[in-house]
Design a protein around this motif. Structure first.
Motif, mmCIF file in Angstrom:
data_model
loop_
_atom_site.group_PDB
_atom_site.id
_atom_site.type_symbol
_atom_site.label_atom_id
_atom_site.label_comp_id
_atom_site.label_asym_id
_atom_site.label_seq_id
_atom_site.Cartn_x
_atom_site.Cartn_y
_atom_site.Cartn_z
ATOM 1 N N GLU A 71 0.760 -1.341 0.034
ATOM 2 C CA GLU A 71 0.118 0.084 0.105
ATOM 3 C C GLU A 71 0.716 1.289 -0.066
ATOM 4 N N ASN A 72 1.891 1.226 0.716
ATOM 5 C CA ASN A 72 3.007 2.297 0.732
ATOM 6 C C ASN A 72 3.608 2.632 -0.544
ATOM 7 N N ASP A 75 0.912 3.902 -2.821
ATOM 8 C CA ASP A 75 0.659 5.446 -2.571
ATOM 9 C C ASP A 75 2.038 6.364 -3.089
ATOM 10 N N LYS A 76 3.328 5.819 -3.010
ATOM 11 C CA LYS A 76 4.211 6.670 -3.630
ATOM 12 C C LYS A 76 4.256 6.738 -5.083
#
Length: 103
Positions: A71-72, A75-76
């Motif tokens: 998920e991170n 997002d990036k």
């Protein structure tokens, strides 16, 4: 039978790295990821986990995610803005200068 030589495979990888918009390397085990360095040398930014030596390579041309989750990374990627063409920005002299300034 057509053989693939090391030279051909290196050129093929360099071509793939250079046409990518971003290279995602979710590694948790690399001490110092050469794939990150190869990608950066091709002018493509890296998104990687903050483990091993990846943060040191990504600081040149890329970023790390704070927590190791897909998920991170998503997002990036979603937050990426157009990146100016920086091919050639990573040279031996610039890297030496950065290391000398660091230490």
């Amino acid at each position: 039978m057509i053989g693939i030589t090391r030279t051909n495979s290196v050129k093929h990888l360099a071509n793939l790295y250079s046409i990518a918009d971003v290279f995602v390397n979710p590694t948790v085990e690399d001490n110092y990821s050469t794939t990150n360095l190869e990608t950066i040398a091709s002018g493509t930014p890296v998104i990687t986990y903050k483990t091993g030596g990846s943060p040191e390579s990504a600081v040149l041309f890329g970023t790390t995610v704070k927590e190791n989750t897909v998920e991170n990374i998503i997002d990036k990627i979603a937050g990426l803005r157009p990146i100016p063409d920086k091919r050639g920005c990573v040279t031996k002299d610039k890297i030496i200068e950065q290391y000398l300034n660091y230490y």
